[in-house]
Design an enzyme around this catalytic site. Structure first.
Site, mmCIF file in Angstrom:
data_model
loop_
_atom_site.group_PDB
_atom_site.id
_atom_site.type_symbol
_atom_site.label_atom_id
_atom_site.label_comp_id
_atom_site.label_asym_id
_atom_site.label_seq_id
_atom_site.Cartn_x
_atom_site.Cartn_y
_atom_site.Cartn_z
ATOM 1 N N CYS A 8 28.192 85.206 -91.743
ATOM 2 C CA CYS A 8 29.173 84.250 -91.256
ATOM 3 C C CYS A 8 28.529 82.987 -90.728
ATOM 4 O O CYS A 8 27.332 82.920 -90.489
ATOM 5 C CB CYS A 8 29.999 84.862 -90.113
ATOM 6 S SG CYS A 8 30.837 86.394 -90.521
ATOM 7 N N GLY A 39 29.365 81.436 -95.605
ATOM 8 C CA GLY A 39 30.499 82.317 -95.874
ATOM 9 C C GLY A 39 31.571 81.586 -96.634
ATOM 10 O O GLY A 39 31.977 80.493 -96.235
ATOM 11 N N ASN A 122 28.802 86.071 -85.823
ATOM 12 C CA ASN A 122 27.880 86.080 -86.961
ATOM 13 C C ASN A 122 26.861 87.173 -86.720
ATOM 14 O O ASN A 122 26.151 87.155 -85.708
ATOM 15 C CB ASN A 122 27.180 84.725 -87.094
ATOM 16 C CG ASN A 122 26.119 84.732 -88.192
ATOM 17 O OD1 ASN A 122 26.217 85.492 -89.143
ATOM 18 N ND2 ASN A 122 25.123 83.886 -88.057
ATOM 19 N N GLY A 123 26.790 88.138 -87.625
ATOM 20 C CA GLY A 123 25.827 89.227 -87.489
ATOM 21 C C GLY A 123 26.447 90.559 -87.846
ATOM 22 O O GLY A 123 27.507 90.630 -88.468
ATOM 23 N N CYS A 254 15.971 86.295 -88.128
ATOM 24 C CA CYS A 254 15.851 86.720 -89.529
ATOM 25 C C CYS A 254 15.033 85.681 -90.288
ATOM 26 O O CYS A 254 15.395 84.501 -90.351
ATOM 27 C CB CYS A 254 17.236 86.856 -90.154
ATOM 28 S SG CYS A 254 17.192 87.174 -91.937
ATOM 29 N N TYR A 260 15.946 81.105 -97.168
ATOM 30 C CA TYR A 260 17.127 80.837 -98.000
ATOM 31 C C TYR A 260 18.404 80.499 -97.248
ATOM 32 O O TYR A 260 19.103 79.554 -97.606
ATOM 33 C CB TYR A 260 17.393 82.039 -98.929
ATOM 34 C CG TYR A 260 18.700 81.929 -99.649
ATOM 35 C CD1 TYR A 260 18.911 80.946 -100.598
ATOM 36 C CD2 TYR A 260 19.766 82.778 -99.346
ATOM 37 C CE1 TYR A 260 20.141 80.804 -101.249
ATOM 38 C CE2 TYR A 260 20.981 82.659 -99.987
ATOM 39 C CZ TYR A 260 21.163 81.667 -100.935
ATOM 40 O OH TYR A 260 22.366 81.528 -101.559
ATOM 41 N N SER A 301 18.223 76.106 -103.798
ATOM 42 C CA SER A 301 17.489 76.411 -102.575
ATOM 43 C C SER A 301 15.983 76.491 -102.791
ATOM 44 O O SER A 301 15.213 76.407 -101.827
ATOM 45 C CB SER A 301 17.997 77.718 -101.966
ATOM 46 O OG SER A 301 17.821 78.776 -102.875
ATOM 47 N N ASP A 363 11.285 80.727 -107.412
ATOM 48 C CA ASP A 363 12.560 81.165 -106.840
ATOM 49 C C ASP A 363 12.309 81.588 -105.397
ATOM 50 O O ASP A 363 11.189 81.939 -105.023
ATOM 51 C CB ASP A 363 13.147 82.326 -107.639
ATOM 52 C CG ASP A 363 14.664 82.448 -107.471
ATOM 53 O OD1 ASP A 363 15.239 81.620 -106.742
ATOM 54 O OD2 ASP A 363 15.252 83.365 -108.062
#
Length: 521
Positions: A8, A39, A122-123, A254, A260, A301, A363
């Site tokens: 999120c 999201g 978020n999480g 994270c 990314y 990305s 990538d």
């Protein structure tokens, strides 16, 4: 390629009484649009009306689909929160769309009506199902952790949200950045490990809390600082106050926020994301050099990492794979032939740049490998002579328990396979993953900016970020792995990278705090 997705994006805005310079509803819409990459399944807002009650609206779809009216259907307000969602726990349906509003029917012990609470989260909680199972079932209307958090805050003993947060905090095992409406105030909370980003900004006397600084940029706000791990921020008529409720032994953002998830323009944990991604590419070139004609990113990305790889290797950079910006998961694929051509529908190829060439394809990560396998086959069909695949993330070998949709271990191509076996499956001439030590070395090379550096002229600021701290050339891999471990969660790459044992935490049966008994009206 096969995109990992975060759970999120969240935002909260508080304008002091008499502040009429912005329409909070419109600014929430703009900020959520800037967080759309976090999201895309649903969007929602909750705001205070003139009487201090909470009104909210949620819907399935992207922000501009749900709020085509820029939020004007909600009451005019000076404080509200917003949420964009990608489901990792709970199915994709409007019942699971945030923010969650609870408390209309709750009463305190002395019979007075208890005000509502709105929560955007978020999480992911590893013990979410256990918490939900022990809450009053008649109050549950969704299958999400977010609702469980909201109900815990509503029902825990205490006369203020802060007191109830102190009761609930020890029970929340996992990742949670929160923005909350309660008691006429705006609250922002980050878990003790800081696993999901959350920052603060302002426009004059207007305060904003958001998942990423790109949301602040979109609405013309000035970045102030990160919400610290374990911190509770309270914003009301008196301004902003904060306190650290819990301190964990280490931080654990994270690491995929840098690889990314975050927008390339965002400023996360005192580093610019774009500069980190360039550093990942430079380190990747040092670890996995190869003779080739062109360095090509998988858009979008991976572009900074590919630029870094090209700069460090001396191989020319070229965007030979062009993303079809109108390709979407809702695109109708009417027959089997078009389904097999999915990669060709998503990407276009610049044939003169690929035919007969030796390519380094960069990538950001390799998850299942199936989509990359189809992309490699499509490039071979275009006449590419050699394909050398490089990943700016180490191999993903374990699922994530904290809100990232890394699939079951058996679905991860790197789990239980050698690098050569992965290369053979995908069909490339060589494959190179960034090492875990290399990941730590690349991040350390960028360094963290302090307040003085952020206020410097842009060219000086960028130079200091790119140069990073002075670290000994003789530093060992163990040194850089220790740096990574001190600041990040990377358990999907190595189990020891989790901040705590998620499986064990999910099984904990600690008692819930004493709770008020809600009415059943």
């Amino acid at each position: 390629m096969e995109r990992l997705r975060d759970a999120c994006g969240i935002v909260g805005i508080y304008a002091r009484p008499g502040e009429a310079s912005i329409d909070v509803r419109q600014y929430l819409t703009l900020a959520l649009t800037a967080l759309q990459h976090r999201g895309q399944e649903s969007a929602g807002m909750a705001v205070y009306d003139e009487a201090g009650r909470i009104a909210h609206r949620v819907g399935m779809g992207k922000v501009r689909e749900v709020f085509a009216d820029m939020g004007q259907g909600l009451p005019a307000t000076r404080c509200g929160i917003g949420h964009v969602r990608y489901s990792t726990t709970g199915s994709s349906c409007v019942e699971n769309a945030g923010p969650f509003v609870v408390g209309e029917d709750a009463e305190s012990q002395d019979g007075r009506r208890q005000g509502a609470i709105a929560v955007a989260h978020n999480g992911n909680l590893v013990n979410g199902p256990a918490l939900r199972a022990r809450l009053p079932q008649h109050l549950l209307s969704s299958t999400t952790d977010s609702e469980a958090i909201a109900l815990l805050l509503l029902l825990a003993e205490g006369t203020t949200l802060r007191e109830r947060m102190l009761r609930a905090f020890p029970l929340l095992k996992g990742a949670y950045s929160l923005v909350i409406l309660a008691e006429g105030k705006l609250y922002a909370v980050r878990d003790p490990w800081g696993m999901r980003p959350l920052c603060l900004g302002r426009i004059g006397e207007i305060w904003i809390a958001a998942s990423e600084s790109c949301a602040l940029d979109r609405i013309g706000a000035t970045f102030v600082r990160n919400v610290e791990p374990g911190e509770l921020v309270t914003i009301d008529e008196q301004g902003l106050r904060s306190e650290i409720l819990v301190q964990a032994p280490r931080q654990a953002l994270c690491v995929f926020e840098y690889i990314y998830f975050s927008d390339a323009t965002s400023y996360v944990n005192d580093r610019y994301v774009y500069l980190v991604r360039e550093a990942l590419g430079r380190e990747l070139a040092r670890e996995h050099p190869v003779e080739a004609d062109l360095v090509v990113p998988v858009p979008d990305s991976s572009i900074p990492a590919a630029l870094g790889y090209a700069a460090a290797s001396g191989i020319p950079y070229g965007q030979a794979i062009i993303k079809n910006r109108y390709s979407d998961r809702t695109f109708i694929k009417p027959d089997q032939r078009l389904r097999q051509m999915e990669v060709d529908l998503k990407f276009n190829f610049v044939r003169p740049k690929v035919k007969g060439q030796r390519l380094v394809i960069v990538d950001d990560s390799i998850v299942r490998g199936n989509t990359m396998k189809r992309l490699v086959a499509a490039l071979r069909h275009q006449g590419v002579r050699e394909i050398h695949l490089r990943s700016s993330a180490p191999p993903l070998r374990h699922p994530c328990y904290f809100g990232i949709d890394i699939p079951h271990e058996t679905e991860l191509i790197a789990a239980g396979r050698s690098i050569q076996e992965v290369a053979d499956y995908i069909g490339v001439d060589s494959l190179g993953y960034l090492s875990i030590a290399g990941l730590g070395r690349a991040i350390a090379s960028v360094g963290r900016l302090n307040e003085q550096a952020r206020s410097a002229p842009p060219e000086q600021e960028a130079r200091s970020s790119a140069q990073g701290p002075k670290i000994s050339e003789g530093a060992t891999s163990a040194f850089y792995e220790a740096l990574l471990h001190r600041e990040f969660c990377y358990g999907c790459m190595r189990r020891e990278g989790w901040p705590f044992d998620p499986i064990g935490a999910a099984d904990e049966s600690s008692p819930l705090p004493l709770m008020r008994q809600p009415s059943r009206s």
